[in-house]
Design an enzyme around this catalytic site. Structure first.
Site, mmCIF file in Angstrom:
data_model
loop_
_atom_site.group_PDB
_atom_site.id
_atom_site.type_symbol
_atom_site.label_atom_id
_atom_site.label_comp_id
_atom_site.label_asym_id
_atom_site.label_seq_id
_atom_site.Cartn_x
_atom_site.Cartn_y
_atom_site.Cartn_z
ATOM 1 N N PHE A 142 0.633 -1.092 0.089
ATOM 2 C CA PHE A 142 -0.104 0.086 -0.029
ATOM 3 C C PHE A 142 0.975 1.260 -0.041
ATOM 4 O O PHE A 142 1.649 1.376 1.004
ATOM 5 C CB PHE A 142 -0.970 0.143 1.196
ATOM 6 C CG PHE A 142 -1.843 1.347 1.100
ATOM 7 C CD1 PHE A 142 -3.052 1.152 0.059
ATOM 8 C CD2 PHE A 142 -1.555 2.453 1.585
ATOM 9 C CE1 PHE A 142 -3.916 2.345 0.031
ATOM 10 C CE2 PHE A 142 -2.427 3.600 1.573
ATOM 11 C CZ PHE A 142 -3.543 3.570 0.807
ATOM 12 N N ASP A 227 9.070 3.012 2.485
ATOM 13 C CA ASP A 227 7.899 3.871 2.754
ATOM 14 C C ASP A 227 7.591 3.749 4.032
ATOM 15 O O ASP A 227 7.081 2.826 4.548
ATOM 16 C CB ASP A 227 6.739 3.564 1.714
ATOM 17 C CG ASP A 227 5.347 4.291 1.964
ATOM 18 O OD1 ASP A 227 5.426 5.074 2.951
ATOM 19 O OD2 ASP A 227 4.441 3.905 1.111
ATOM 20 N N LYS A 256 1.740 11.313 7.327
ATOM 21 C CA LYS A 256 1.134 11.135 8.397
ATOM 22 C C LYS A 256 1.444 11.856 9.599
ATOM 23 O O LYS A 256 1.285 12.924 9.731
ATOM 24 C CB LYS A 256 0.802 9.486 8.522
ATOM 25 C CG LYS A 256 0.114 8.861 7.479
ATOM 26 C CD LYS A 256 -0.511 7.521 7.697
ATOM 27 C CE LYS A 256 -1.445 7.078 6.603
ATOM 28 N NZ LYS A 256 -1.069 6.096 5.662
HETATM 29 C C1 LIG Z 1 -1.351 6.158 4.219
HETATM 30 C C2 LIG Z 1 -0.078 5.697 3.367
HETATM 31 C C3 LIG Z 1 0.205 6.259 2.318
HETATM 32 C C4 LIG Z 1 -0.365 7.305 1.522
HETATM 33 O O1 LIG Z 1 -0.730 8.432 2.366
HETATM 34 P P1 LIG Z 1 -1.848 9.568 1.919
HETATM 35 O O2 LIG Z 1 -1.524 10.741 2.906
HETATM 36 O O3 LIG Z 1 -2.985 8.954 2.457
HETATM 37 O O4 LIG Z 1 -1.644 9.852 0.550
HETATM 38 C C5 LIG Z 1 1.378 5.807 1.516
HETATM 39 N N1 LIG Z 1 2.060 4.697 2.222
HETATM 40 C C6 LIG Z 1 1.797 4.032 3.282
HETATM 41 C C7 LIG Z 1 2.558 3.121 3.768
HETATM 42 C C8 LIG Z 1 0.730 4.633 3.803
HETATM 43 O O5 LIG Z 1 0.360 3.977 5.148
#
Ligand SMILES: *Cc1c(COP(=O)(O)O)cnc(C)c1O
Length: 403
Positions: A142, A227, A256
């Site tokens: 994700f 990520d 986040k």
């Molecule tokens: C939430 C998330 C994203 C995307 O972030 P958004 O602010 O919702 O665009 C990307 N990678 C990971 C691992 C995430 O948990």
């Protein structure tokens, strides 16, 4: 359900795009680990807005920084400079050991920006032929919701009927270093991966995977992009989850909790030459690096460190995990996690995680199911032992009574 709650839900359902199916709780206030709904019911937040509120809801110091900055200057665009950007760069670089920073807003934008930069790096530095750059990713990943990102998702719900997709990605299994080595070609510019797959259900790779990945990427001149948008900033009990693996990524993505939940702020952090390939005009964002975002992020990072939230995440996370592991329930298949990034996977016969989440809400805990059979448990990093004890009791009651 009160009539006020009912009316708000009805309006949402009537007017809003139906791209979410939230629990039917309408929240109006938050403080630390607690949330209140419009009827005055209190809940312990065990989702933390997907780890965007690691510092707890409405942290007073981040709020004060936001208010103070909002009165002075909020947005200049990057056409001009602002006095918050340089100290933000300095502080985040010092904290994470990065050499270059690219400020963006959402997590998905940070991912997209890294993909753009690393492709350009591939052509200009690694010498990959035009339009041949390949990026390797993992199944069940994700990384966000943009077209570029869903082009390499393996989740049919996220992809269905959104094509045509962007080429240039190769998908391999998560946790399999041999598969990575086999997938690499002279045109491979990067391996993009989550340290722990969050949305997939808190999947922790086998021990030794990431050191091997690091070695393979280095040997083949492949940029390792971690990520850490969900795992970063204390969630797993370290500032960055890469520390558990004793490795360093070439590019790290955070978002986040970078704002403590006040505002969308993300960043691409680079300790290699990757971000160095971007020249004026080639990439940008109207809001990226704005003074309000920078002031908020500076304070969000500061309280995370100064108030011992990362250590608390390690301590309460280990304790919470041990408390959940001690629960005897036929419903539980596995308890997983690191720091306060926890998950309870239920047996398929348990009837799905959603009804356990509903039952926990009745008992004052907000959690979210993921991948049908997994309950994710991730409270703000300010959670106390007493709160963990109370939550463990409620979780035990639900896991034993519904099983
Ligand atoms: C939430 C998330 C994203 C995307 O972030 P958004 O602010 O919702 O665009 C990307 N990678 C990971 C691992 C995430 O948990």
């Amino acid at each position: 359900m009160s009539s006020a709650t009912h009316a708000l839900i009805e309006t949402e359902n009537r007017l809003g795009a139906y791209n979410y199916k939230p629990l039917d709780v309408v929240l109006s206030r938050g403080e630390g680990v607690w949330l209140w709904d419009v009827d005055g019911n209190r809940y312990l937040d065990c989702l933390s807005a997907y780890s965007a509120v690691n510092q707890g809801h409405c942290h007073p110091k981040i709020l004060a920084a936001m208010m103070e900055q909002a009165k002075k200057l909020t947005l200049t665009s990057r056409a001009f400079r602002n006095d918050q950007l340089a100290p933000f760069y300095e502080e985040i670089a010092a904290l994470t050991g990065s050499h270059k920073v690219l400020p963006m807003n959402s997590g998905a934008e940070a991912v997209e920006s890294a993909i753009k930069a690393v492709r350009k790096w591939g052509y200009e530095v690694k010498g990959v032929p035009e339009n041949k750059a390949e990026i390797i990713v993992c199944s069940e990943n994700f990384h966000g919701r943009t077209l570029g990102i869903i082009s390499f998702s393996t989740d049919e719900t996220a992809r269905g009927n959104f094509g045509p997709f962007t080429p240039g990605f190769k998908i391999i299994p998560f946790g399999d270093a041999a598969a990575l080595e086999a997938a690499i070609t002279p045109n491979t510019v990067a391996f993009l991966v989550e340290p722990i797959q969050g949305e997939a259900g808190v999947i922790i790779p086998p021990k030794g995977y990431f050191p091997k990945v690091r070695e393979i990427c280095t040997r083949h001149g492949v940029t390792l992009i971690l990520d850490e948008i969900q795992t970063g900033l204390g969630r797993t009990g370290k500032l960055l989850a890469e520390e558990h693996e004793s490795i360093e990524a070439d590019v790290t993505l955070i978002g986040k909790a970078l704002s403590g939940g006040f505002y969308p702020v993300s960043a691409v952090l680079s300790n290699s030459e990757v971000l160095g390939v971007l020249q004026p005009g080639q990439h940008g964002s109207t809001f990226g690096g704005n003074p309000l975002a920078c002031a908020i992020a500076r304070t969000a990072l500061k309280v995370l460190v100064e108030e011992g939230m990362i250590e608390n995440s390690a301590k309460q996370g280990a304790y919470f995990k041990s408390q959940i592991e001690a629960i005897r329930s036929n419903a539980v298949r596995e308890v997983r996690g690191r720091g306060l990034m926890l998950a309870v996977e239920l047996h398929p016969e348990a009837g799905g995680a959603r009804r356990y989440c509903e039952a926990l809400r009745q008992r004052g805990i907000l959690v979210k199911d993921t991948h049908v059979n997994t309950i994710r448990i991730a409270p703000p990093l300010v959670v106390t032992k007493d709160q963990v004890d109370w939550a463990s009791g409620q979780i035990e009651a639900v896991l034993t009574s519904l099983a």
